[in-house]
Scaffold this motif. Structure first.
Motif, PDB file in Angstrom:
ATOM      1  N   PHE A 449      10.373  16.366   0.531  1.00 55.20           N
ATOM      2  CA  PHE A 449       9.532  16.274  -0.945  1.00 55.20           C
ATOM      3  C   PHE A 449       8.227  15.513  -0.768  1.00 55.20           C
ATOM      4  O   PHE A 449       8.364  14.672  -0.134  1.00 55.20           O
ATOM      5  CB  PHE A 449      10.581  15.649  -1.706  1.00 55.20           C
ATOM      6  N   PRO A 450       7.103  15.902  -1.136  1.00 56.24           N
ATOM      7  CA  PRO A 450       5.823  14.998  -1.533  1.00 56.24           C
ATOM      8  C   PRO A 450       6.316  14.006  -2.602  1.00 56.24           C
ATOM      9  O   PRO A 450       7.270  14.343  -3.199  1.00 56.24           O
ATOM     10  CB  PRO A 450       4.924  15.949  -1.445  1.00 56.24           C
ATOM     11  N   SER A 451       5.567  12.937  -2.701  1.00 55.32           N
ATOM     12  CA  SER A 451       6.045  12.193  -3.671  1.00 55.32           C
ATOM     13  C   SER A 451       4.903  12.037  -4.721  1.00 55.32           C
ATOM     14  O   SER A 451       5.215  11.389  -6.034  1.00 55.32           O
ATOM     15  CB  SER A 451       6.567  10.912  -3.235  1.00 55.32           C
ATOM     16  N   GLY A 452       3.685  12.431  -4.631  1.00 58.02           N
ATOM     17  CA  GLY A 452       2.737  12.200  -5.736  1.00 58.02           C
ATOM     18  C   GLY A 452       2.785  13.302  -6.874  1.00 58.02           C
ATOM     19  O   GLY A 452       3.446  14.192  -6.662  1.00 58.02           O
ATOM     20  N   SER A 453       2.458  12.683  -7.943  1.00 53.01           N
ATOM     21  CA  SER A 453       2.824  13.234  -9.186  1.00 53.01           C
ATOM     22  C   SER A 453       1.748  14.576  -9.397  1.00 53.01           C
ATOM     23  O   SER A 453       1.870  15.301 -10.165  1.00 53.01           O
ATOM     24  CB  SER A 453       2.284  12.271 -10.287  1.00 53.01           C
ATOM     25  N   GLY A 454       0.639  14.494  -8.522  1.00 52.49           N
ATOM     26  CA  GLY A 454       0.021  15.511  -8.275  1.00 52.49           C
ATOM     27  C   GLY A 454       0.134  16.857  -7.360  1.00 52.49           C
ATOM     28  O   GLY A 454      -0.483  17.661  -7.306  1.00 52.49           O
ATOM     29  N   CYS A 455       1.068  16.517  -6.793  1.00 54.03           N
ATOM     30  CA  CYS A 455       1.748  17.475  -5.787  1.00 54.03           C
ATOM     31  C   CYS A 455       2.719  18.520  -6.334  1.00 54.03           C
ATOM     32  O   CYS A 455       3.104  18.483  -7.393  1.00 54.03           O
ATOM     33  CB  CYS A 455       2.424  16.720  -4.443  1.00 54.03           C
ATOM     34  N   ALA A 456       2.870  19.567  -5.469  1.00 56.53           N
ATOM     35  CA  ALA A 456       3.799  20.819  -6.109  1.00 56.53           C
ATOM     36  C   ALA A 456       4.574  21.136  -4.614  1.00 56.53           C
ATOM     37  O   ALA A 456       3.966  21.071  -3.550  1.00 56.53           O
ATOM     38  CB  ALA A 456       3.063  21.951  -6.516  1.00 56.53           C
ATOM     39  N   LEU A 457       5.664  21.431  -4.808  1.00 59.99           N
ATOM     40  CA  LEU A 457       6.491  21.893  -3.744  1.00 59.99           C
ATOM     41  C   LEU A 457       7.085  23.214  -4.241  1.00 59.99           C
ATOM     42  O   LEU A 457       7.733  23.541  -5.392  1.00 59.99           O
ATOM     43  CB  LEU A 457       7.751  20.894  -3.802  1.00 59.99           C
ATOM     44  N   VAL A 458       6.992  24.485  -3.444  1.00 62.29           N
ATOM     45  CA  VAL A 458       7.533  25.793  -3.512  1.00 62.29           C
ATOM     46  C   VAL A 458       8.389  25.995  -2.290  1.00 62.29           C
ATOM     47  O   VAL A 458       8.211  25.772  -1.394  1.00 62.29           O
ATOM     48  CB  VAL A 458       6.451  26.732  -3.433  1.00 62.29           C
ATOM     49  N   VAL A 459       9.749  26.076  -3.003  1.00 65.45           N
ATOM     50  CA  VAL A 459      10.848  26.535  -1.881  1.00 65.45           C
ATOM     51  C   VAL A 459      11.353  27.910  -2.084  1.00 65.45           C
ATOM     52  O   VAL A 459      11.566  28.307  -3.067  1.00 65.45           O
ATOM     53  CB  VAL A 459      12.028  25.538  -2.258  1.00 65.45           C
ATOM     54  N   VAL A 460      11.129  28.554  -0.884  1.00 67.08           N
ATOM     55  CA  VAL A 460      11.583  30.132  -0.963  1.00 67.08           C
ATOM     56  C   VAL A 460      12.975  30.341  -0.470  1.00 67.08           C
ATOM     57  O   VAL A 460      12.951  29.801   0.794  1.00 67.08           O
ATOM     58  CB  VAL A 460      10.206  30.855  -0.413  1.00 67.08           C
ATOM     59  N   SER A 461      13.936  30.823  -0.976  1.00 66.52           N
ATOM     60  CA  SER A 461      15.120  30.913  -0.457  1.00 66.52           C
ATOM     61  C   SER A 461      15.896  32.072  -0.916  1.00 66.52           C
ATOM     62  O   SER A 461      15.531  32.644  -2.128  1.00 66.52           O
ATOM     63  CB  SER A 461      15.908  29.665  -0.776  1.00 66.52           C
ATOM     64  N   ARG A 462      16.872  32.783  -0.158  1.00 67.94           N
ATOM     65  CA  ARG A 462      17.635  33.757  -0.737  1.00 67.94           C
ATOM     66  C   ARG A 462      18.697  33.354  -1.791  1.00 67.94           C
ATOM     67  O   ARG A 462      18.738  33.835  -2.620  1.00 67.94           O
ATOM     68  CB  ARG A 462      18.397  34.484   0.447  1.00 67.94           C
TER      69      ARG A 462
END
Length: 657
Positions: A449-462
């Motif tokens: 996980f990034p920690s910055g409030s300006g960051c975004a995380l996209v997780v691709v999973s089945r």
């Protein structure tokens, strides 16, 4: 704190009121007399001029809490309505919200418009919402806590370990209980509660890590023992307790901690300890010197601490778009709003899910490339599976990510936890997009996980990653018939498809409107320009030949669907195969229970799991839900165990995929 205490002192909040204000002046006295401070890290506490004026009405407390967590930003009326009544607002909801705002203004003696001269707290009306405007966001203890957490991370990364430990302690001392303890929380406040609680746990873990680096292992054994007792399956606390005991000369006790968490994980979750915990155990068995506390120099080290400098240009790892992408307009619009819209606050996490072959990775590439400009510090793209299809080791993933942002591999700590800390510290004040493709376990994700409030995380999973804190799930459906026909036209030729439109629509249905299957058909038709589409329809109508037709030019539809089948438990496979044998007929839970000789409640549990896995569809038409298996996945269910004679006779020699 359920009652309003007019006139009571608020000693726990006075440090926040006085911070940053000039002392010993009339100006300071006037500011303090009109200052508002809010305590959210425990029972709701509201003070005006040093006196507690916390409201007691439950709904009014909710409104105040939501305004506070979004202080100096617009809180929309529809957000207030959703928070207070969720999906069942009364007809008078808007009027009631206005009443609550009026009561807060009266309670706090707040203006409803900006004031000239010195800054004072106001509760502003705004088109579509309200703004609780505070001169200093640090007047809210939760904001002060987050600022201290960021400072502590930076100090720890810079190897100012003692300062980091003190900063983390100061941050944790602001907590007086659970976040908004005693306040009823709707969906919006619940998301903030989850985020702050997780950040509190992270800060605690970092403070303990700093203490271990400072050689305070004996002093924290009692605290760690209590934490492990409260969360017996949390591996990072158990690992820290093992290290503290080991460095205190209690290796047998440290190994005992490992055995207890291993037993707890197996008994409660059916899991083995994570790879890094197993490695720690092995190092202790071997009394490896790596576990010894490094010598602490009396003076600051001469060599500067390793730092991460962003590469120039910023990392841009998103794959290229495929030229024949079609449709997904609604999903792309929602994806874009979630990551870049005006409501996007803090770290944004999206979990894109869907059945094999639905085009999850292709969709994410298309959607993320369109919003690259919102993440100027870079975009990272990581395939979490290796060449053999197994999950990549977490440290290898972290090394790749850190190298992409400018770190030397030699500077990456050997410990996964420390490498993750290095990554989080770099992202704390940046705008970075991270895409993690083919995720299979939250054990790995929690370190990425990034920690910055300006960051975004996209997780691709089945499968949905339900343990992802604060994640929004975005499930991709099959293409529409029109989109499927367009995809065929893009690969097989516009004129060809337009001349046999009925056959093209039939091919779309025979392929379950899966992009992977449609591309296989299109590639085969493109390689046989003399074929009519109706010939392909005739070949695919026979179920026993359909999978052969969809294994072409590296497209392995059956293999991709079979991977999902292989992950099912024995009970899930049994229900799935019996439902597949129903020839596509939708069945009720009771009808399925009769076919599988199980109780309806047990069948419902399995069906919920299969729906989550996107292998079974739930139809809500009529009085009772019905379930059926889509056509292509049904063929996998009819094949039985992979490698059976039915499978060999049906699929023949599969193309490499």
């Amino acid at each position: 704190m359920q009652n309003r205490h007019n006139g009571a002192e608020a000693p726990s909040l006075l440090p926040l009121q006085l911070a940053g204000r000039p002392a010993g002046t009339q100006h300071a006295h006037d500011e303090l007399a009109g200052a508002i401070t809010l305590g959210l890290l425990g029972p709701l506490l509201l003070a005006r001029g040093g006196k507690v004026v916390t409201p007691s009405a439950p709904k009014l407390r909710q409104v105040l809490s939501l305004l506070a967590v979004q202080a100096n930003s617009v809180t929309r009326v529809d957000q207030l309505v959703e928070e207070l009544w969720e999906e069942s607002p009364p007809q008078s909801a808007l009027t009631t919200v206005q009443t609550y705002i009026y009561q807060l203004r009266k309670l706090l003696k707040l203006d409803d418009k900006p004031t000239g001269g010195r800054a004072t707290p106001t509760l502003l009306s705004h088109p579509g919402g309200y703004i609780l405007q505070l001169p200093a966001l640090d007047d809210i203890d939760a904001n002060r806590f987050e600022a201290l957490a960021r400072r502590g991370r930076a100090e720890l990364l810079a190897q100012r370990t003692e300062a980091a430990s003190d900063t983390f302690r100061e941050a944790l001392s602001l907590w007086r209980g659970g976040f908004l303890e005693g306040v009823s929380t709707g969906p919006l406040l619940y998301s903030h509660t989850t985020r702050l609680d997780e950040l509190r746990r992270t800060v605690l873990a970092l403070r303990i890590e700093a203490d271990l680096q400072l050689g305070r292992h004996q002093e924290i054994i009692g605290e760690l023992t209590s934490l492990v007792s409260g969360e017996p399956t949390r591996e990072d606390f158990s690992a820290k307790l093992m290290i503290a005991l080991y460095r205190s000369g209690r290796r047998a006790d440290a190994l005992g901690v490992y055995q207890r968490i291993r037993t707890a994980l197996v008994d409660e979750l059916g899991l083995d300890p994570a790879q890094e915990l197993q490695r720690l155990h092995q190092l202790m068995l071997e009394a490896d010197p790596e576990l010894d506390l490094p010598g602490v120099p009396a003076a600051p080290p001469r060599q500067p601490a390793p730092t991460v400098h962003i590469a120039h240009p910023a990392p841009a790892q998103l794959p290229a778009e495929i030229p024949d992408f079609v449709g997904r307009h609604q999903e792309i619009d929602r994806f874009t709003r979630l990551l870049t819209g005006p409501d996007a606050q803090g770290l944004r996490v999206i979990n894109v899910v869907g059945r094999p072959g639905i085009g999850k990775s292709t969709f994410v590439v298309r959607a993320t490339r369109a919003i690259r400009a919102h993440f100027p510090d870079g975009q990272l793209y990581v395939d979490l599976t290796g060449g053999d299809g197994r999950p990549m080791p977490t440290r290898h993933v972290l090394i790749g990510m850190l190298k992409a942002i400018g770190a030397d591999e030699a500077d990456v700590p050997h410990s996964v936890a420390e490498a993750a800390l290095m990554f989080r510290s770099w992202t704390a004040d940046r705008r970075l997009l991270v895409v993690l493709d083919k995720a299979s376990s939250t054990d790995t994700l929690r370190h990425l996980f990034p920690s910055g409030s300006g960051c975004a995380l996209v997780v691709v999973s089945r499968m949905p990653m339900d343990a992802l804190s604060g994640a929004v799930r975005l499930r991709l459906p099959a293409l529409s018939v029109a989109e499927s026909v367009q995809l065929l036209a893009n690969t097989a030729g516009e004129n060809r498809v337009s001349q046999e439109l009925d056959a093209a629509e039939r091919l779309a249905e025979l392929s379950d409107r899966l992009p992977l299957a449609l591309r296989a058909i299109g590639a085969k038709l493109a390689g046989r320009p003399g074929w009519h589409l109706s010939r392909m329809v005739a070949r695919m109508t026979d179920e026993r030949n359909r999978m052969n037709e969809l294994s072409y030019a590296g497209f392995d539809v059956f293999g991709r669907l079979a991977e999902a089948y292989q992950t099912l438990s024995a009970r899930q496979r049994w229900v799935f195969r019996r439902l597949a044998a129903a020839d596509g007929e939708p069945l009720t839970t009771e009808e399925i229970a009769e076919r599988v000789s199980m109780s309806p409640s047990a069948v419902q549990t399995v069906l919920d799991e299969l729906v989550d896995a996107d292998l079974v569809e739930e139809l809500l038409e009529g009085d009772e839900p019905r379930h059926h298996v889509p056509a292509l996945i049904r063929l996998v269910g009819l094949s039985g165990m992979l490698g059976s004679s039915w499978w060999r006779n049906t699929t023949g020699q599969r193309s490499p995929g």
